[in-house]
Design an enzyme around this catalytic site. Structure first.
Site, PDB file in Angstrom:
ATOM      1  CG  ASN A  36      -2.383  -0.791  -6.079  1.00 57.11           C
ATOM      2  OD1 ASN A  36      -3.121  -0.013  -6.578  1.00 57.11           O
ATOM      3  ND2 ASN A  36      -3.087  -1.794  -5.205  1.00 57.11           N
ATOM      4  CG  HIS A  61      -4.842  -5.142  -3.510  1.00 58.55           C
ATOM      5  ND1 HIS A  61      -5.250  -4.565  -2.227  1.00 58.55           N
ATOM      6  CD2 HIS A  61      -3.670  -4.679  -3.411  1.00 58.55           C
ATOM      7  CE1 HIS A  61      -4.386  -3.806  -1.390  1.00 58.55           C
ATOM      8  NE2 HIS A  61      -3.319  -3.987  -2.699  1.00 58.55           N
ATOM      9  N   GLY A 110       0.689  -1.253   3.816  1.00 59.57           N
ATOM     10  CA  GLY A 110       0.544   0.215   4.242  1.00 59.57           C
ATOM     11  C   GLY A 110       0.644   0.276   5.747  1.00 59.57           C
ATOM     12  CD  GLU A 133      -5.631  -1.573  -0.235  1.00 58.19           C
ATOM     13  OE1 GLU A 133      -6.193  -1.005  -1.224  1.00 58.19           O
ATOM     14  OE2 GLU A 133      -4.665  -1.487   0.346  1.00 58.19           O
ATOM     15  CD  GLU A 155       0.033  -7.058  -2.439  1.00 59.91           C
ATOM     16  OE1 GLU A 155       1.004  -5.878  -2.615  1.00 59.91           O
ATOM     17  OE2 GLU A 155      -1.101  -6.730  -2.515  1.00 59.91           O
ATOM     18  CE  LYS A 196      -2.494   0.285  -1.858  1.00 58.55           C
ATOM     19  NZ  LYS A 196      -2.725  -0.221  -0.528  1.00 58.55           N
ATOM     20  CB  SER A 238       5.745  -1.694   4.327  1.00 56.69           C
ATOM     21  OG  SER A 238       4.266  -1.594   4.923  1.00 56.69           O
TER      22      SER A 238
END
Ligand code: PEP
Length: 253
Positions: A9, A98, A176, A100, A170, A11, A216
């Site tokens: 991904n 996701h 991240g 985000e 996730e 992003k 990560s």
């Protein structure tokens, strides 16, 4: 045998030329070094999809995915991208839900259920993301939280539809942050997810679904995480922006 899948991904990273170089590098190293039994999915920004499809060509087991799609099939939704548009530029996977998108764009479980429907109807494969925030993990409510996300967004599907999905677990606290879930934490959540799916859709369906870990993940920890018997691959953010790291993660199987 469940499919092993590693999806990158990107992003909101990589300008057009950078995206083309990264894709060429990934495809070239994949052809030289990877056995075809691991599916690689590249999820760049929408505007790169068409050109990157030309670079990937018909490379065996390397596919394109989108990072999102609109829940409607077409119409007056300024600035949005439909599943048919994605198909027309050779995307075959779509990341749905996701964290985000859930956090910054207010996407709820119920709304994501609609996106899953639209994606499946178009014949695209949703990579459906779930995962708990840190405070939920600290309260010990993570299994309940994640299984509820799955119930809310996926339990209206038929068994045949469900079989077409890929799930990505996730934990938000690991995305991240450089903080990875331990191999044990990943495996126990993946097993819980599979058991939850089995309770609704039956063992055959649950056993056929690839469940990816994201958060990560990098070349130095992928091998340990992917060793879990219910871990069928990864959804990779930061480390997918370097061809060598992305390929080394794929080779961790
Ligand atoms: C992600 O955003 O899906 C992700 C897993 O990111 P990272 O690998 O950078 O933690």
């Amino acid at each position: 045998m469940r499919k092993k899948i590693v999806a990158g991904n990107w992003k909101m990273n990589k300008a057009f030329d950078e995206g083309k170089s990264l894709t060429s590098e990934i495809v070239n190293i994949y052809k030289d070094e990877v056995k075809d039994d691991v599916t690689a999915v590249i999820c760049p920004p929408y505007i790169h999809l068409h050109s990157l499809a030309g670079i990937i060509g018909n490379t065996t087991n390397v596919f394109l995915g989108a990072q999102n799609c609109n829940d409607h099939e077409s119409g007056a939704y300024t600035g949005e991208i439909s599943v048919d548009m994605l198909k027309s530029v050779c995307a075959t996977f779509v990341i749905i839900g996701h964290s985000e998108r859930r956090e910054y764009f207010g996407e709820t479980d119920e709304f994501l259920a609609k996106k899953v429907d639209t994606t499946l109807k178009a014949g695209l494969t949703p990579i459906f993301c779930c995962g708990e925030p840190l405070e939920i993990r600290e309260k010990g409510a993570h299994f309940e939280f994640v299984t509820q996300q799955l119930t809310n967004s996926l339990f209206h599907l038929s068994a045949d539809e469900m079989k077409k999905l890929v799930i990505a677990y996730e934990p938000i606290w690991a995305i991240g942050t450089g903080k990875t879930a331990s191999a044990e934490q990943a495996q126990e959540m993946h097993a819980k997810i599979r058991a939850h799916l089995s309770g609704k859709f039956g063992d055959d369906v649950a056993e056929s679904i690839s469940i990816l870990y994201g958060g990560s993940c990098k070349p130095s920890n992928a091998n340990e995480i992917f060793a879990g018997k219910d871990v069928d691959g990864g959804l990779i953010g930061g480390a997918s922006l370097k061809a060598r790291d992305f390929i080394d993660i794929i080779k961790s199987f």
